[in-house]
Motif scaffolding. Sequence first.
Motif, PDB file in Angstrom:
ATOM      1  N   VAL A 136       1.141  -7.821   4.546  1.00  0.00           N
ATOM      2  CA  VAL A 136       0.698  -6.481   4.157  1.00  0.00           C
ATOM      3  C   VAL A 136       1.748  -5.475   4.590  1.00  0.00           C
ATOM      4  N   VAL A 137       2.194  -4.653   3.637  1.00  0.00           N
ATOM      5  CA  VAL A 137       3.224  -3.650   3.889  1.00  0.00           C
ATOM      6  C   VAL A 137       2.722  -2.298   3.412  1.00  0.00           C
ATOM      7  N   VAL A 138       2.913  -1.278   4.226  1.00  0.00           N
ATOM      8  CA  VAL A 138       2.640   0.096   3.822  1.00  0.00           C
ATOM      9  C   VAL A 138       3.971   0.775   3.543  1.00  0.00           C
ATOM     10  N   SER A 139       4.109   1.311   2.350  1.00  0.00           N
ATOM     11  CA  SER A 139       5.325   2.035   1.944  1.00  0.00           C
ATOM     12  C   SER A 139       5.085   3.519   2.135  1.00  0.00           C
ATOM     13  N   THR A 140       5.853   4.150   3.029  1.00  0.00           N
ATOM     14  CA  THR A 140       5.594   5.552   3.350  1.00  0.00           C
ATOM     15  C   THR A 140       6.864   6.290   3.743  1.00  0.00           C
ATOM     16  N   ASP A 141       6.807   7.606   3.575  1.00  0.00           N
ATOM     17  CA  ASP A 141       7.880   8.479   4.038  1.00  0.00           C
ATOM     18  C   ASP A 141       7.473   9.227   5.303  1.00  0.00           C
TER      19      ASP A 141
ATOM     20  N   ALA B  16       9.464  -1.783  -1.855  1.00  0.00           N
ATOM     21  CA  ALA B  16       8.846  -2.506  -0.744  1.00  0.00           C
ATOM     22  C   ALA B  16       9.099  -4.004  -0.855  1.00  0.00           C
ATOM     23  N   MET B  17       9.095  -4.536  -2.063  1.00  0.00           N
ATOM     24  CA  MET B  17       9.399  -5.951  -2.259  1.00  0.00           C
ATOM     25  C   MET B  17      10.818  -6.268  -1.786  1.00  0.00           C
ATOM     26  N   ASP B  18      11.762  -5.419  -2.172  1.00  0.00           N
ATOM     27  CA  ASP B  18      13.153  -5.626  -1.760  1.00  0.00           C
ATOM     28  C   ASP B  18      13.276  -5.593  -0.232  1.00  0.00           C
ATOM     29  N   ALA B  19      12.625  -4.608   0.382  1.00  0.00           N
ATOM     30  CA  ALA B  19      12.705  -4.469   1.835  1.00  0.00           C
ATOM     31  C   ALA B  19      12.062  -5.663   2.529  1.00  0.00           C
ATOM     32  N   PHE B  20      10.923  -6.113   2.017  1.00  0.00           N
ATOM     33  CA  PHE B  20      10.247  -7.272   2.604  1.00  0.00           C
ATOM     34  C   PHE B  20      11.114  -8.514   2.512  1.00  0.00           C
TER      35      PHE B  20
ATOM     36  N   ILE C 182       0.859  -1.186   0.000  1.00  0.00           N
ATOM     37  CA  ILE C 182       0.000   0.000   0.000  1.00  0.00           C
ATOM     38  C   ILE C 182       0.892   1.232   0.000  1.00  0.00           C
ATOM     39  N   PRO C 183       1.057   1.910  -1.129  1.00  0.00           N
ATOM     40  CA  PRO C 183       1.852   3.151  -1.139  1.00  0.00           C
ATOM     41  C   PRO C 183       1.068   4.268  -0.457  1.00  0.00           C
ATOM     42  N   ALA C 184       1.712   5.008   0.439  1.00  0.00           N
ATOM     43  CA  ALA C 184       1.007   6.063   1.175  1.00  0.00           C
ATOM     44  C   ALA C 184       1.997   7.171   1.542  1.00  0.00           C
ATOM     45  N   ARG C 185       2.190   8.109   0.644  1.00  0.00           N
ATOM     46  CA  ARG C 185       3.087   9.236   0.929  1.00  0.00           C
ATOM     47  C   ARG C 185       2.460  10.183   1.950  1.00  0.00           C
ATOM     48  N   GLY C 186       3.318  10.909   2.638  1.00  0.00           N
ATOM     49  CA  GLY C 186       2.824  11.896   3.583  1.00  0.00           C
ATOM     50  C   GLY C 186       2.359  13.170   2.912  1.00  0.00           C
ATOM     51  N   GLY C 187       2.999  13.539   1.806  1.00  0.00           N
ATOM     52  CA  GLY C 187       2.657  14.779   1.124  1.00  0.00           C
ATOM     53  C   GLY C 187       1.512  14.574   0.150  1.00  0.00           C
ATOM     54  N   SER C 188       0.580  15.539   0.130  1.00  0.00           N
ATOM     55  CA  SER C 188      -0.510  15.522  -0.840  1.00  0.00           C
ATOM     56  C   SER C 188      -0.916  16.961  -1.107  1.00  0.00           C
ATOM     57  N   LYS C 189      -0.876  17.362  -2.361  1.00  0.00           N
ATOM     58  CA  LYS C 189      -1.233  18.737  -2.701  1.00  0.00           C
ATOM     59  C   LYS C 189      -2.740  18.941  -2.720  1.00  0.00           C
ATOM     60  N   GLY C 190      -3.465  17.929  -3.203  1.00  0.00           N
ATOM     61  CA  GLY C 190      -4.915  18.073  -3.313  1.00  0.00           C
ATOM     62  C   GLY C 190      -5.616  18.064  -1.968  1.00  0.00           C
TER      63      GLY C 190
ATOM     64  N   ALA D 124       5.410  -1.609   8.131  1.00  0.00           N
ATOM     65  CA  ALA D 124       5.692  -0.331   7.472  1.00  0.00           C
ATOM     66  C   ALA D 124       7.112  -0.343   6.936  1.00  0.00           C
ATOM     67  N   VAL D 125       7.275   0.118   5.713  1.00  0.00           N
ATOM     68  CA  VAL D 125       8.570   0.232   5.067  1.00  0.00           C
ATOM     69  C   VAL D 125       8.847   1.707   4.818  1.00  0.00           C
ATOM     70  N   ARG D 126       9.987   2.168   5.277  1.00  0.00           N
ATOM     71  CA  ARG D 126      10.371   3.563   5.095  1.00  0.00           C
ATOM     72  C   ARG D 126      10.779   3.785   3.648  1.00  0.00           C
ATOM     73  N   ARG D 127      10.040   4.649   2.938  1.00  0.00           N
ATOM     74  CA  ARG D 127      10.327   4.915   1.539  1.00  0.00           C
ATOM     75  C   ARG D 127      11.336   6.057   1.427  1.00  0.00           C
ATOM     76  N   PRO D 128      12.395   5.892   0.662  1.00  0.00           N
ATOM     77  CA  PRO D 128      13.408   6.952   0.549  1.00  0.00           C
ATOM     78  C   PRO D 128      12.855   8.165  -0.178  1.00  0.00           C
ATOM     79  N   ALA D 129      13.498   9.306   0.042  1.00  0.00           N
ATOM     80  CA  ALA D 129      13.018  10.573  -0.503  1.00  0.00           C
ATOM     81  C   ALA D 129      12.930  10.557  -2.027  1.00  0.00           C
ATOM     82  N   GLU D 130      13.869   9.875  -2.672  1.00  0.00           N
ATOM     83  CA  GLU D 130      13.872   9.879  -4.137  1.00  0.00           C
ATOM     84  C   GLU D 130      12.680   9.118  -4.728  1.00  0.00           C
TER      85      GLU D 130
END
Length: 401
Positions: A49-54, A90-94, A10-18, A69-75
């Motif tokens: 189940v893994v959530v990918s987030t910054d 996330a697959m690699d981290a898992f 589940i990709p879930a970034r912290g930033g959202s413009k909308g 939870a997997v810490r997603r890098p800034a890039e």
Amino acid sequence: MTVPTVLAVIPARGGSKGVPGKNLSPVAGIPLVARAVRACLGAPAVTDVVVSTDDPAIADAARAFGAEAVRRPAELSGDTASSESAVLHAMDAFEATHGRAADVVLLVQCTSPFITADEVDETARRITEGTADTAFTAAPSHGFLWRETSGNGTGGATGVNHDKAHRPRRQDREPEYLETGAVYAMAADGFRTHRHRFFGRTELVVTDPARVLEIDDPHDLARARALAPLLDTPVTPTAGDIDAVVLDFDGTQTDDRVHIDADGREFVSVHRGDGLGIAALRRAGVPLLILSSEQNPVVAARARKLRIPVLHGVDRKDLALKQWCDEQGVDPQRVLYAGNDVNDLPCFHLVGWPVAVGSAHDSVRAAARAVTDTPGGSGAIREIAAWLLGPELTIPEPRTS
């Protein structure tokens, strides 16, 4: 037979413009990211189940609802980063953490709040059972699509999926399906090779179009909250879900009316059944609190009668509730808060089980995770006590004479 490892990401970034803070925005009392986690955990075919987030707050919410939870890098967290790149990371981290490879990987979007466990399960099974290499959720669509064109500077429009000179009846058209953006499943090896969510044989998992909604702006979020009472399966908490119960007073333990005598003294009506329910919760060892913004002697008198603590005359109920939870050593996510009006919404957003009484304001009902059948002041708190202590709740019925 070896059970395949089916990894839902589940990709879930912290930033959202909308919608700022979108992935933590609650719908029916549950953050969007947690709704996605819940759907994945409810799918029998999904093993992990893994959530990918910054965002640390999103990571905390994911863990609170049972995901890793997997810490997603800034890039990989910017607006231009693809969902596929987040899934591959996330697959690699898992695999590095668990020492086993995923056989099937799912991309599940938490911006689709009404995905179901059955839809997640069926999408995964199309891969595990070998009928497809990739699969995704789609909804039947009967719309005529158009594209704006410009000819000789005059502008115009042309049909995309139809000839504008020939408009067949709906029943005479070939079925078409709209990609919902909610769930995608891929054979893991093929996904690593192609680095895209569609390859090989692709199949559709047909879903109910009434449940299709992607949250991209505040209006979408408002619609989701309005639709949740209609689309969500009603759920009520049990004793295992709750560590404390906090109760609003006016409109929750009363019918929200105030009687005033000639000297300006105020009187309210309460329900004996609520008192019996609170007594049963107290005897069961459940920490209880009355939290009210009104500075009124009747609130304190009722708390003394019930033999439970009270905080009243509070301007910021959410801050008072957070401080009380800290003092009691209670995780807010394991608190049931019962309320009825808009000043209860900040507390609803703080706790894990926001509950609206049956007579609550529409916006409060929409934000609640559960709603009582009973109105405030008519036994709603007793109904909540029965949820927690069971339908065999052994409280004597209040006397009628």
